[in-house]
Design an enzyme around this catalytic site. Structure first.
Site, short mmCIF file in Angstrom:
data_model
loop_
_atom_site.label_atom_id
_atom_site.label_comp_id
_atom_site.label_asym_id
_atom_site.label_seq_id
_atom_site.Cartn_x
_atom_site.Cartn_y
_atom_site.Cartn_z
N GLY A 46 -1.76 -2.70 -6.84
CA GLY A 46 -2.99 -1.97 -7.17
C GLY A 46 -3.03 -1.90 -8.67
O GLY A 46 -2.41 -2.10 -9.53
N GLN A 51 -7.18 1.05 -16.41
CA GLN A 51 -6.06 0.38 -16.69
C GLN A 51 -6.26 -1.02 -17.55
O GLN A 51 -5.53 -1.51 -18.21
CB GLN A 51 -4.88 -0.06 -15.54
CG GLN A 51 -4.32 1.30 -14.69
CD GLN A 51 -3.59 1.00 -13.73
OE1 GLN A 51 -3.89 0.67 -12.68
NE2 GLN A 51 -2.19 0.64 -14.26
N CYS A 94 3.95 2.12 -11.93
CA CYS A 94 2.67 1.82 -12.22
C CYS A 94 2.74 1.01 -13.51
O CYS A 94 3.67 0.79 -14.24
CB CYS A 94 2.25 3.16 -12.78
SG CYS A 94 0.44 3.24 -13.36
N LEU A 95 2.02 -0.09 -13.63
CA LEU A 95 2.01 -1.16 -14.30
C LEU A 95 1.55 -0.41 -15.59
O LEU A 95 1.93 -1.07 -16.93
CB LEU A 95 0.84 -2.14 -14.05
CG LEU A 95 0.94 -3.02 -12.89
CD1 LEU A 95 -0.45 -3.70 -12.47
CD2 LEU A 95 2.24 -3.72 -12.90
N HIS A 136 -2.69 6.59 -5.04
CA HIS A 136 -2.34 6.28 -6.68
C HIS A 136 -3.44 5.65 -7.57
O HIS A 136 -3.54 6.15 -8.76
CB HIS A 136 -1.21 5.04 -6.73
CG HIS A 136 -0.42 4.89 -8.03
ND1 HIS A 136 0.89 4.99 -8.43
CD2 HIS A 136 -1.08 4.06 -8.93
CE1 HIS A 136 0.98 4.68 -9.77
NE2 HIS A 136 -0.07 4.18 -9.86
N GLU A 137 -4.20 4.73 -7.11
CA GLU A 137 -5.15 4.02 -7.72
C GLU A 137 -6.43 5.01 -8.02
O GLU A 137 -6.81 5.02 -9.27
CB GLU A 137 -5.63 2.92 -7.01
CG GLU A 137 -4.66 1.74 -7.10
CD GLU A 137 -3.87 1.49 -8.42
OE1 GLU A 137 -4.11 1.66 -9.55
OE2 GLU A 137 -2.60 1.09 -8.11
N HIS A 140 -5.96 7.38 -10.86
CA HIS A 140 -6.25 6.80 -12.11
C HIS A 140 -7.60 7.16 -12.36
O HIS A 140 -8.11 6.96 -13.70
CB HIS A 140 -5.91 5.16 -12.06
CG HIS A 140 -4.61 4.79 -12.31
ND1 HIS A 140 -3.76 5.06 -13.59
CD2 HIS A 140 -3.62 4.07 -11.65
CE1 HIS A 140 -2.59 4.59 -13.51
NE2 HIS A 140 -2.34 3.95 -12.27
NI NI Z 1 -0.77 2.98 -11.69
#
Ligand code: NI
Length: 178
Positions: A46, A51, A94-95, A136-137, A140
């Site tokens: 995701g 991000q 998380c990236l 989660h997304e 953000h």
């Molecule tokens: Ni994340």
């Protein structure tokens, strides 16, 4: 079009409350295209627009196998309209927070209302990993990171890791590295 740089903690863009998408135009199409490419390249399951430095309410999720083209979800202006009382506790990463994962408690099922890239509205129900990735997304888009959900010892572990990321970012700034 292409890959975009993934913003890392403590980049302040990760704490911004994102704005709704109003124009379903070529810029949005290009953003979604790039986000999907960046997510697969990372690889991740995701990615949310902040991000990649864009403070608009756009997220992409794909928890399927790479042979399943139906598993890609593009969510524009998404809203969670219902969550299950049943929760689950699973590991998340998380990236934007490299080299850290921790268990997070979330509702097991969600119902989401969103638009696609053309502005067409739809509703989906998701459960398990897909529901978790969506939550989660969507966090953000409100400037919320998964570590914000942690409590007790898990929160303490996260705090130490975030501190390391912060001092690493400072060191990079001081050395003039780009
Ligand atoms: Ni994340």
């Amino acid at each position: 079009m292409g890959l975009r740089n993934i913003r890392l903690y403590p980049d302040p863009v990760l704490r911004v409350e994102c704005q709704d998408v109003e124009a379903f135009d070529e810029d949005l199409e290009e953003l979604v295209h790039d986000m999907v490419a960046t997510m697969y390249d990372a690889p991740g399951i995701g990615l949310a627009a902040p991000q990649v430095g864009v403070t608009r309410r756009v997220a992409v999720v794909d928890v399927g196998s790479d042979t399943d083209e139906q598993s890609l979800l593009v969510l524009v202006n998404p809203e969670i309209v219902q969550t299950s009382d049943i929760t689950s506790v699973e590991s998340e990463g998380c990236l934007s927070i490299p080299e850290f994962s921790e268990k997070v408690k979330r509702p097991e099922e969600v119902r989401v209302h969103a638009s696609d890239v053309t502005g067409e509205e739809f509703e989906i129900e998701a459960s398990g990993l897909c529901a978790r990735a969506i939550q989660h997304e969507l966090d953000h888009l409100d400037g919320v990171l998964f570590v914000d959900h942690l409590k007790g010892l898990r929160r303490e572990r996260a705090r130490r890791h975030l501190k390391r990321l912060q001092s690493y970012a400072r060191t990079s700034d001081e050395s003039g590295a780009s």
